[in-house]
Design a protein around this motif. Sequence first.
Motif, PDB file in Angstrom:
ATOM      1  N   ASP A 182       0.943  -1.261   0.012  1.00 54.78           N
ATOM      2  CA  ASP A 182       0.113   0.396  -0.092  1.00 54.78           C
ATOM      3  C   ASP A 182       1.282   1.305   0.254  1.00 54.78           C
ATOM      4  OD1 ASP A 182      -3.124  -0.651   0.220  1.00 54.78           O
ATOM      5  OD2 ASP A 182      -2.177  -1.782   1.368  1.00 54.78           O
ATOM      6  N   SER A 225     -13.055  -1.577   0.940  1.00 51.07           N
ATOM      7  CA  SER A 225     -12.644  -2.295   1.814  1.00 51.07           C
ATOM      8  C   SER A 225     -11.467  -3.532   1.254  1.00 51.07           C
ATOM      9  CB  SER A 225     -13.778  -3.518   2.257  1.00 51.07           C
ATOM     10  OG  SER A 225     -13.945  -4.140   1.199  1.00 51.07           O
ATOM     11  N   HIS A 226     -11.018  -4.216   2.641  1.00 50.81           N
ATOM     12  CA  HIS A 226      -9.297  -4.600   1.707  1.00 50.81           C
ATOM     13  C   HIS A 226      -9.663  -5.287   3.153  1.00 50.81           C
ATOM     14  CE1 HIS A 226      -7.564  -1.954  -1.247  1.00 50.81           C
ATOM     15  NE2 HIS A 226      -8.166  -1.232  -0.003  1.00 50.81           N
ATOM     16  N   ARG A 230      -4.490  -6.684   4.499  1.00 52.00           N
ATOM     17  CA  ARG A 230      -4.248  -5.210   4.044  1.00 52.00           C
ATOM     18  C   ARG A 230      -4.868  -4.116   4.689  1.00 52.00           C
ATOM     19  NH1 ARG A 230      -4.243  -4.814  -1.766  1.00 52.00           N
ATOM     20  NH2 ARG A 230      -4.452  -2.312  -1.349  1.00 52.00           N
ATOM     21  N   HIS A 231      -5.166  -4.281   5.784  1.00 55.28           N
ATOM     22  CA  HIS A 231      -5.591  -2.689   6.791  1.00 55.28           C
ATOM     23  C   HIS A 231      -4.291  -2.969   6.917  1.00 55.28           C
ATOM     24  CE1 HIS A 231      -9.910  -2.837   6.017  1.00 55.28           C
ATOM     25  NE2 HIS A 231      -9.373  -2.417   4.775  1.00 55.28           N
ATOM     26  N   LEU A 234      -2.082  -0.513   5.225  1.00 54.43           N
ATOM     27  CA  LEU A 234      -1.925   0.176   4.727  1.00 54.43           C
ATOM     28  C   LEU A 234      -2.458   1.486   6.524  1.00 54.43           C
ATOM     29  CD1 LEU A 234      -5.958   1.497   3.079  1.00 54.43           C
ATOM     30  CD2 LEU A 234      -4.876   2.431   5.519  1.00 54.43           C
ATOM     31  N   ARG A 262     -11.105   6.079   8.953  1.00 57.27           N
ATOM     32  CA  ARG A 262     -10.890   4.882   8.435  1.00 57.27           C
ATOM     33  C   ARG A 262     -10.710   2.794   9.561  1.00 57.27           C
ATOM     34  NH1 ARG A 262      -5.758   6.362   5.369  1.00 57.27           N
ATOM     35  NH2 ARG A 262      -6.733   6.191   3.713  1.00 57.27           N
ATOM     36  N   TYR A 266     -13.690   0.643   9.415  1.00 54.66           N
ATOM     37  CA  TYR A 266     -12.822  -0.899   8.959  1.00 54.66           C
ATOM     38  C   TYR A 266     -13.624  -2.275  10.238  1.00 54.66           C
ATOM     39  CZ  TYR A 266     -11.061   1.431   5.869  1.00 54.66           C
ATOM     40  OH  TYR A 266      -9.894   1.827   4.308  1.00 54.66           O
ATOM     41  N   HIS A 276     -10.030  -7.192  12.300  1.00 51.11           N
ATOM     42  CA  HIS A 276      -9.166  -5.788  11.143  1.00 51.11           C
ATOM     43  C   HIS A 276      -8.970  -4.361  11.942  1.00 51.11           C
ATOM     44  CE1 HIS A 276     -11.425  -6.117   6.822  1.00 51.11           C
ATOM     45  NE2 HIS A 276     -11.436  -7.074   7.713  1.00 51.11           N
ATOM     46  N   ALA A 280      -5.089  -3.300  12.107  1.00 49.15           N
ATOM     47  CA  ALA A 280      -4.836  -2.333  11.943  1.00 49.15           C
ATOM     48  C   ALA A 280      -3.620  -1.733  12.801  1.00 49.15           C
ATOM     49  CB  ALA A 280      -6.519  -1.108  12.521  1.00 49.15           C
TER      50      ALA A 280
END
Length: 295
Positions: A182, A225-226, A230-231, A234, A262, A266, A276, A280
């Motif tokens: 990302d 969304s991912h 991926r979050h 990110l 975000r 999420y 998530h 994150a």
Amino acid sequence: MIDRASLGIVVVFYRPDGECIRRANCYAQYGLTVVIDNTERVSGASELGLAPSVKYVANGRNLGIAAAINQGVHQLVSAGCANALIFDQDSEPSAQLIVGLPNLVDAAVASGRPVAVVGPAYEDIRLGGVAPFVRFGYMKLLRITPVGDKLLDVDFLISSGSCLNLAAWEEIGPMDEALFIDFVDLEWCIRARAKGYAVLGAPQLRLAHELGGEPVKVLGRVYPSHSPLRHYYLFRNAVVLIKRRYVPWSWKSTELVKLPVRLAIYGLFLRPRLAHLRMAALGIWHGLTGRMGEF
């Protein structure tokens, strides 16, 4: 018309299906096509169904989008190509785009302008159609409607569908492989602009491209969304770039506003919520502590 000998195309594979193979084979009629495969299993080009004219590199593991693009561009530079079109495996470019973007790069360079990259407006029907181009503004992004036929100065372009001027590649440098996935394209565009190169949007060209997974709708607005992984990237890479001095405060201020939004979206609207939130938060922590590369 483009000079077929001067154009190179890089396609990044990850667990490709038949349509990905078909698209890669189609590109070969326009210029030297290099496929970099980040799929874990190692396959041969003929086993996949790639045409003999397609150069195939199997990494045998996921090295990330930055490393794959760098590998492909290195092959094109070594072959003497002047321009490099970059595509994700699922992007669906038109012949007009494949021919038009290198011509626009060449015309801009011929006019005496230092150009790093030219890219189309991307279209994701799930997210509301054609996305605007973007300039950085304090606390929010400035959105530029892609209309007309004149190239637009922008602050960044997504990598897929963009056409790199390889004469500028050596001075700007390769994509940052430590970011892995990302914000790779955003960081490279920031670096290019910091070195005096233009990043240009071509409003007359479109690329069908799906950004992320199935979108989530919150308060009437649609967000890409991912996966939790991926979050992780990110949030980690956003924090990493906020810490870097050459990244403009206009972008940093916007990200500082968007990060908690975000995180709320999420964590509240995507399942499994805990996964998530955990990934994150871990990404934020790793960004603060400087842990980079593959998770």
